[in-house]
Scaffold this motif. Structure first.
Motif, short mmCIF file in Angstrom:
data_model
loop_
_atom_site.label_atom_id
_atom_site.label_comp_id
_atom_site.label_asym_id
_atom_site.label_seq_id
_atom_site.Cartn_x
_atom_site.Cartn_y
_atom_site.Cartn_z
N LEU A 99 0.97 -0.96 0.10
CA LEU A 99 0.18 -0.02 -0.16
C LEU A 99 0.84 1.36 -0.06
O LEU A 99 1.83 1.04 0.52
N PHE A 107 -6.50 3.00 6.54
CA PHE A 107 -6.85 2.37 6.93
C PHE A 107 -6.86 1.75 8.26
O PHE A 107 -8.18 1.46 8.64
N TRP B 12 -10.92 -3.66 3.76
CA TRP B 12 -10.66 -2.71 2.49
C TRP B 12 -8.96 -2.59 2.17
O TRP B 12 -8.66 -2.06 1.32
N ALA B 13 -8.32 -3.10 3.13
CA ALA B 13 -7.56 -3.27 3.36
C ALA B 13 -6.57 -4.57 2.21
O ALA B 13 -5.35 -3.99 1.43
N GLN B 14 -7.79 -5.67 2.83
CA GLN B 14 -6.96 -6.84 1.63
C GLN B 14 -7.59 -6.48 0.73
O GLN B 14 -6.30 -6.84 -0.53
N LYS B 16 -7.61 -3.31 -1.08
CA LYS B 16 -6.23 -2.63 -2.25
C LYS B 16 -5.09 -3.19 -2.14
O LYS B 16 -4.46 -2.47 -3.07
N LEU B 17 -5.24 -3.81 -1.05
CA LEU B 17 -3.97 -4.89 -1.62
C LEU B 17 -3.99 -5.29 -3.16
O LEU B 17 -3.14 -5.88 -3.50
#
Lengths: 319, 477
Positions: A99, A107, B12-14, B16-17
């Motif tokens: 990221l 996040f 969300w992070a997953q 985005k990854l």
């Protein structure tokens, strides 16, 4: 054990915290209290238990015995409100390397229930504060160790916690970064935040810490204000360093025979020892050394300070 | 609900990854275009009638669904959790005030976002083929839904185990491969797996001709899967929140045991509704194996709540509060587990109708659970590591006697004599259960010796427990 004084309305109170890993006791019976606007500097050799202690306060490391309370609430049974008041940066912060800095912090903002606009505002503020504003759109995997350390600090400060725990935060910072970081900690202290900072850079800690705790073998050997710790156990004495122009056989014995000299650690051409700290006593000692026909090349009286105190207290009590 | 599904930080992070919506949209549209081109090329290129080609393509797209959900999706979910555990990012997550259940759902749907987008596109492509082939849409929709629910169930299991150890996803893939290559051999031993493997019920979801009717078998399987997903969601949430938390407290463990018991009974009693139709009914001789296997699995699973109750009882009061859950005293847990196990026994008895089988099996179950309770008590007292201790205990009392019995019967020259089960085999609870339930008259020795052996083991475990009790505790008690 020197138990830490717990303020009347502490942000943090640790009571007889003990962490055991099988037969190894990493933290033993440590009690500490911290009020608003106080910074506790944790010092100690590698393996002294500082990191485990910080992890236990953060609630990541389960306690074997004792209790940690943040704003009066037990961390182990903590609700979301307590968690949002607690920030922790480990010595090697971990990230989603794929990221960008901004996305990672977004996040974190989401995790703390912040709105998108509030999060972005805070990201801009803290990236400015840790001098990473121009790196916000870069992927974390492209950052240097020092920059990652700064992102870790920004991550911790983003939700604006009341208690901030920093484990070796200045480890990867360059000299300019260290100066800026010192200033940041002073600002946080002045804003009424409570911090615990573990570090090996004792000279810096004298500048920003209000309190110092010296740990060894899992125990809190000393806890007090910076001034209390710096002068603790000195008893009007200070450590002297002596260097000779050439080796002198029996240097240690010669020094031990001088009245008032103690704790002699001598090589053939150098020595460290304790003696009275006043200027008169120092002058008298130097005259005595010259009188003994010692080829004195350097003679330094080390003023009381954290480093001196740490060496004195740490070495004496641990071993 | 919004925070759980759409504003989920971990999800969300997953997501985005995986490249965020841009990547997701680009790959989905790319795949859709390629899929349509492939359909067009096949219809135009092959000499078969278009309807025949498209019917074949439906099967092809269902295989793609299996790969997207069960292979790719499972690997993604397991991999995401493992990556966060090994990189210590999980510790960072735990500092956030995100509710554990929300975080777990984030892993589940965030890391599988791409698999789900492939699934949706494939669904559309398959629907196009269905429309072109002139077949009904209902079987296609239904088989996709069955597959999706099964995939979520698998993801949840894999996620739960991935919090502690790597290889859960790989284990699932290997397990499935073994299941297929052995033509479902493990199903003979544990028919409950039939119910959980919903895509393989009846003629399997791949058989579009027979129509995939919404029969009761699929409905029961769906209910069971949802129940297990919910149980493992709670357990995963606990595992996510702290390392020292009991994932399964006694209450949740008993609930899991009850569900497994119910599934085992259903799978045996209503076998025809769940079995793989290509295999047909289980041959008669296998039914007793299914009964013994199911009762044994219930007994093994009963260790979980008993162990959790003992672990919770050994915790200091403050730690017990930190371990939020439904804590039940150990003996009450043993009784509850026994009651649940007895239910299995009573439900399967009418199938085989062996003499006093219920009573004798309940005695075996009681003896086993009592000895498990005492042996776990010893493990906790001496801090041996209850899991390893119990595995060693099971190896000694369950497996070793059966191995010895097998060797014994192999070395006896007299064929009639070698068919009898000796005392050695009856040391093992499954051995004794087989002796009780089998219809093979050669296996039986007598009705009571095996039971006596089981009771002796329990008495031995109790003696060990009480003889190692510290003196101060003994005086107090």
């Amino acid at each position: 054990m020197n138990e830490g004084h717990i303020p009347e309305h502490p942000v943090l109170s640790v009571e007889r915290a003990t962490v055991e890993f099988g037969n190894l006791t990493a933290v033993r019976d440590v009690s500490v209290g911290l009020g608003p606007g106080q910074i506790l500097g944790l010092i100690g050799a590698n393996g002294a238990g500082k990191t485990t202690f910080l992890r236990a306060i953060a609630g990541i490391q389960p306690l074997t015995r004792g209790a940690v309370r943040v704003l009066g609430k037990d961390v182990e049974t903590a609700d979301q409100e307590v968690l949002s008041q607690l920030g922790f940066t480990p010595d090697t912060p971990t990230f989603y390397d794929g990221l960008t800095v901004r996305d990672f912090l977004r996040f974190i903002g989401k995790g703390y229930g912040l709105s998108r606009s509030d999060t972005d505002e805070r990201i801009d503020f803290w990236l400015e504060k840790v001098w990473l504003a121009e790196k916000s759109e870069q992927k974390i995997k492209s950052l240097s160790r020092g920059m990652r350390q700064r992102v870790g600090i920004a991550r911790t400060l983003l939700p604006n916690p009341a208690l901030i725990l920093l484990d070796e935060p200045a480890g990867g910072l360059d000299p300019a970064g260290r100066v800026q970081f010192r200033q940041l900690l002073c600002d946080l202290r002045d804003q009424g935040k409570s911090l615990i900072v573990s570090s090996h850079i004792l000279a810096d800690m004298e500048d920003y810490c209000t309190h110092i705790g010296i740990m060894a073998k899992g125990q809190m050997l000393q806890f007090g204000t910076v001034a209390q710790i710096a002068h603790h156990g000195a008893n009007g004495k200070c450590r002297y360093s002596l260097a000779l122009a050439h080796p002198v056989p029996g240097l240690g014995r010669l020094l031990e025979e001088i009245e008032g000299v103690a704790a002699v650690q001598a090589e053939r051409d150098s020595a460290v020892f304790e003696y009275g700290s006043s200027r008169e006593e120092a002058a008298r000692l130097l005259a005595h050394l010259v009188q003994l026909k010692l080829p004195v090349a350097a003679f330094v009286a080390n003023a009381p300070g954290l480093e001196e105190a740490y060496l004195r207290i740490g070495n004496r009590q641990v071993d | 609900m919004n925070a759980i599904l759409f504003d989920n930080s971990v999800g969300w992070a997953q997501y985005k990854l995986l490249g965020g919506w841009k990547n997701l949209l680009a790959t989905s549209i790319g795949y859709l275009v390629i899929g349509i081109l492939v359909i067009y090329a096949m219809v135009k290129g092959l000499r078969e009638p278009a309807q025949t080609v498209l019917t074949g393509m439906i099967f092809f797209f269902l295989v793609i669904q299996v790969i997207a959900l069960l292979l790719y999706g499972t690997m993604r979910v397991g991999g995401a959790v493992r990556a966060d555990v090994t990189a210590k990012l999980l510790e960072s997550h735990r500092l956030m005030p995100t509710p554990p259940i929300t975080a777990v759902l984030g892993y589940l749907f965030g890391s599988a976002a791409q698999a789900l987008s492939f699934y949706l596109v494939t669904f559309v492509l398959g629907a196009v083929c269905v429309a072109g082939s002139g077949t009904r849409l209902q079987p296609w929709v239904f088989s996709n839904l069955v597959l999706l629910l099964f995939a979520v169930f698998v993801w949840m299991m894999v996620m739960f185990f991935s919090f502690r150890s790597g290889g859960a996803a790989l284990g699932f893939v290997i397990g499935m491969a073994f299941m297929v290559t052995s033509s479902g051999a493990p199903l003979a031993l544990l028919p409950a797996i039939n119910v959980l493997l919903s895509p393989m019920i009846g003629s399997t979801i791949f058989d579009m001709r027979t129509g995939m009717a919404l029969d009761v078998g699929y409905l029961i399987a769906a209910i069971v899967q949802v129940l297990l997903i919910l149980i493992y969601l709670v357990a995963s949430g606990r595992r996510y929140s702290r390392d020292d938390t009991l994932s399964f407290d006694a209450g949740l463990g008993l609930l899991l045991l009850a569900v497994w018991t119910a599934v085992s009974v259903l799978a045996i009693r209503r076998h025809s509704e769940f079995s793989w139709r290509p295999r047909g009914s289980i041959p008669w001789r296998y039914e007793e194996i299914a009964v013994v296997g199911s009762i044994s699995s219930v007994l093994l699973l009963a260790i979980l709540p008993v162990s959790s109750a003992l672990r919770a009882a050994a915790l200091p009061p403050r730690k017990r509060i930190a371990n939020r859950g439904w804590h039940i005293p150990p003996w009450l847990t043993v009784i509850a587990a026994l009651a649940v196990a007895s239910l299995t026994i009573l439900c399967v008895q009418p199938l085989l109708r062996q003499r006093y089988a219920e009573l004798r099996t309940v005695i075996v179950a009681t003896a086993f659970l009592v000895s498990a309770r005492f042996m776990l008590g010893v493990a906790h007292r001496f801090k041996f590591g209850p899991r390893k201790f119990m595995i060693a205990w099971l190896f000694l009392t369950w497996l070793l006697p059966l191995v010895a019995e097998t060797i014994r019967s192999a070395t006896i020259a007299d064929e009639d004599e070698s068919r009898h089960m000796s005392q050695i085999g009856m040391i093992s609870p499954p051995g004794e259960l087989y002796q009780i339930w089998t219809r093979n008259p050669w296996v039986h020795t007598d009705d009571f010796t095996g039971l006596a052996v089981q009771c002796l083991i329990a008495v031995g475990a109790a003696s060990l427990y009480y003889s190692t009790q510290p003196r101060s505790t003994r005086a107090t008690s």
